[in-house]
Design an enzyme around this catalytic site. Structure first.
Site: not given
Length: 738
Positions: A632, A705
């Site tokens: 997305n 991350e």
């Protein structure tokens, strides 16, 4: 929790669909762990130790107990008995759940300044707070070690195990450094950091006989459930953990910390449902943060800029009662093609709360040192910092020779340099100005390993065309439910608005913990496996009913007279779970030997530094990332921006201050621990290359991350370009520039 996307789309994977939980969150309908109503709900507040290491010799609870509304003051004298946390082992991953090894309120020992030594339970939160202040504790203090800086010379080399690699080498980096045409040898330091999620840790616990229900803002529902079952000697089926929504975590809610366990203790002791919501200060006192570090990075190169030596060593801390080493030198194993490499991590053990994982643990602070050293080497060579990195871009993993699953770093730098107008940069420090502002541009590489964990799902397709996916994964703000609806719709070739997702509850098939950017890849693999099984069953059903297997699932089920068809992937317990863990570990070890899988990127930033005051402003940012398949576009960009904002905080403001004599955190609040605010953050442009990694499920590498990695390095490099000063100690405060 159940959510379904609200609008269909023709192209599903990668589309920037709105988050399916957006409406309930923005209207206040979403229930977080501190918002579940229970009749006769009581409130709990912790009492914290004020010394670093001791034995409790007296606890006076009379004044607290006499306060109106107080139900109980629970100490080690009257707390329900628990089993101690199990010894952590990578062969049984849920044993890693415990934040510390302390058996809370079942011991008279104090192991750090802030450890909970009592809990007050009252009818109201105000009464509990007032009573907690009246609990008087006396201690027999014992010798303690709390000063990280003083203890650095006593650090010992970290050993390599299944979870982390303590060191590694190729060739003779020490000799190569001494013989290099050009060399840099620099020391760096970073402070302790703490997570400051919008939602502080909160637990609502309720017993019904020997059945326990816990609402907790956890990043690992399955591990939390198993940990509580073990501690309170309960069958696993008697424990339910609900975490429908988590208001931010960044690693701070990956473990089971004192507040969760003590909330369950308080509920058991009083026979009432209990809510324990940590204050902001209590989070600092009881939940571990990012370890401080000292680092050495030494680089040697020939006159063309080819690295001949790379040395990166570090010292970090763990608590005497637990904590895992932080992989500070991780990126230095993989980023640059040096002929000789030596990396080694060292550890200290202090009388402190265990350190905790925090967004890109290790790489976030390790990349600061490595990327600043690369920038310094570029300056000494008279070489453009981007060009230096490209001349040392490897074709294989530099330390070990493994194949890269995918590595688009060259493309990321090329795209970033073009979009950021890097060619407009004047290379000399202090050569660019805008009025009173010194202008600097900096760059750094981002890098984070790609992980995958076991996951279980069930998938049911109905004759009316609806698809239900059930998995106990986590929604911490990153848009997981939206992403997995898109993955399911893409794989099953159905409209995305026909997919419904249930998540956030241990009553569902066990999902992986949300950490290490592993959740998307892990659950996607399970979804793809479920779709494959479902297609196989649908094809068989179609053939038995004289239909083409290419018909829609709804058409096949309708012809067959079936209301629905369901498949399950993975196993939650027993022999099936054990077999699944063995298969996972076998695949993990096999692929780890062959491939180096990682997300990577190029961070470009511009800063302006006031020439008179030293004030630093980040004014432009562009991050170009290779995160594999983008599920997305909107949520991926949001995750990457969030990491960059955290990196800006680490570079310019964040610092947990610890009293060197007492071990007490002295700025345990958001008034004195400085996180970025809107005025500190510029427009952050994000571009993702979007090419899949063929060695990962759906080609996903992870976005959560990698966004923070390289940020502090890029800012430090930009500040050097603006001012000529190389800051090697974070955060970059005014005194370091004046």
């Amino acid at each position: 929790m159940t959510q379904a996307p609200t609008r269909p789309t023709q192209r599903i994977l990668g589309e920037p669909l709105d988050r399916v939980d957006g409406h309930v969150k923005t209207t206040g309908a979403a229930q977080f762990s501190g918002e579940y109503p229970y009749p006769h709900l009581a409130h709990a507040v912790l009492v914290h130790a004020t010394v670093a290491r001791a034995r409790i010799v007296r606890i006076d609870t009379a004044g607290a107990s006499a306060l109106p509304g107080v139900l109980a003051v629970v100490t080690h004298h009257n707390a329900p008995r628990m089993r101690p946390p199990p010894k952590p082992t990578p062969l049984n991953l849920p044993t890693l759940a415990a934040g510390t090894s302390v058996n809370y309120l079942n011991t008279d020992e104090v192991h750090w300044n802030g450890q909970p030594v009592a809990v007050v339970v009252a009818e109201t939160l105000d009464a509990a707070r007032e009573a907690a202040r009246l609990v008087d504790v006396s201690y027999e203090e014992l010798p303690s070690v709390v000063d990280f800086g003083q203890e650095v010379p006593n650090a010992v080399p970290q050993k390599t195990d299944l979870l982390s690699e303590g060191g590694g080498k190729k060739g003779d980096a020490v000799a190569a450094l001494a013989a290099a045409d050009v060399a840099v040898d620099l020391r760096f330091s970073t402070p302790m950091h703490h997570h400051n999620a919008l939602e502080p840790h909160t637990t609502t616990a309720s017993w019904d006989g020997d059945t326990l229900t816990v609402h907790d803002g956890t990043q690992n529902i399955d591990w939390t459930r198993r940990h509580l079952a073990q501690r309170f000697t309960l069958p696993l089926d008697n424990v339910r953990v609900v975490a429908a929504f988590v208001g931010g975590a960044f690693g701070g809610k990956a473990n089971v910390w004192a507040g969760t366990v003590i909330a369950v203790v308080a509920a058991k002791a009083t026979g009432r449902p209990v809510r324990l919501a940590l204050s902001r200060e209590a989070v600092y006192r009881t939940v571990g943060g990012r370890t401080p570090s000292t680092q050495r990075v030494a680089l040697g190169a020939d006159l063309d800029g080819q690295l001949t030596a790379l040395i990166h060593t570090s010292v970090t801390q763990t608590g005497r009662v637990g904590g895992l080493p932080e992989q500070v030198v991780s990126q230095s194993r993989h980023l640059y093609d040096a002929a000789n490499i030596f990396v080694q991590q060292h550890q200290l053990t202090l009388d402190s709360v265990s350190n905790a994982v925090m967004r890109a643990p290790g790489e976030s602070i390790g990349s600061f040192a490595l990327e600043a050293a690369m920038d310094e080497l570029a300056c000494r060579l008279g070489l453009d910092p981007v060009e230096l990195r490209m001349r040392n871009e490897p074709d294989r993993d530099p330390l070990g020779g493994r194949l890269f699953g995918r590595r688009g770093l060259r493309e990321a730098y090329a795209r970033g340099a073009e979009r950021f107008r890097w060619a407009d940069r004047s290379p000399e420090p202090r050569s660019m100005r805008d009025g009173r502002w010194l202008v600097g541009m900096g760059v750094a590489s981002a890098y984070h390993p790609a992980w995958e964990l076991p996951a279980s799902v069930t998938m049911r397709v109905s004759a009316d065309g609806d698809v239900l996916v059930r998995c106990g994964f986590h929604e911490m703000g990153m848009g997981s439910a939206t992403a997995f609806a898109q993955v399911t719709a893409h794989a099953l070739r159905v409209p995305v608005d026909s997919v419904r997702i249930e998540y956030g509850d241990s009553a569902l098939p066990a999902g992986p913990g949300a950490g290490g950017s592993a959740q998307t890849a892990s659950v996607s693999r399970a979804i793809l496996d479920a779709v494959a099984r479902l297609r196989k069953d649908l094809a068989s059903l179609a053939r038995r009913n004289d239909m083409s297997p290419g018909e829609s699932p709804a058409a096949i089920l309708g012809r067959a007279g079936r209301a629905h068809l369901q498949v399950a992937v993975g196993a939650d317990r027993g022999i099936g779970r054990l077999a699944g863990q063995v298969r996972f570990m076998t695949r993990f070890v096999r692929e780890r030997r062959k491939y180096m899988k990682a997300a990577c990127g190029a961070q470009f930033c511009e800063v302006r530094v006031d020439g008179d005051t030293g004030e630093v402003r980040v004014t432009r940012w562009l991050g170009v990332f290779d995160i594999g398949t983008v599920v997305n576009a909107k949520t991926a960009a949001s995750q990457l921006r969030g990491g960059i904002v955290m990196g800006i905080g680490a570079a310019l403001g964040e610092e947990t201050l610890v009293d060197r004599d007492t071990g007490r955190i002295v700025n345990a609040n958001l008034a004195e621990y400085h996180v970025p605010v809107h005025a500190d953050v510029p427009r952050i442009d994000i571009e993702c290359l979007g090419d899949p990694d063929p060695t990962m499920p759906l080609g996903v590498l992870g976005a959560g991350e990698v966004g923070i990695v390289g940020v502090a390095g890029a800012i430090t490099n930009a500040v050097h370009h603006a001012t000529g000063r190389r800051v090697r100690e974070l955060p970059i405060t005014l005194d370091k520039l004046l």
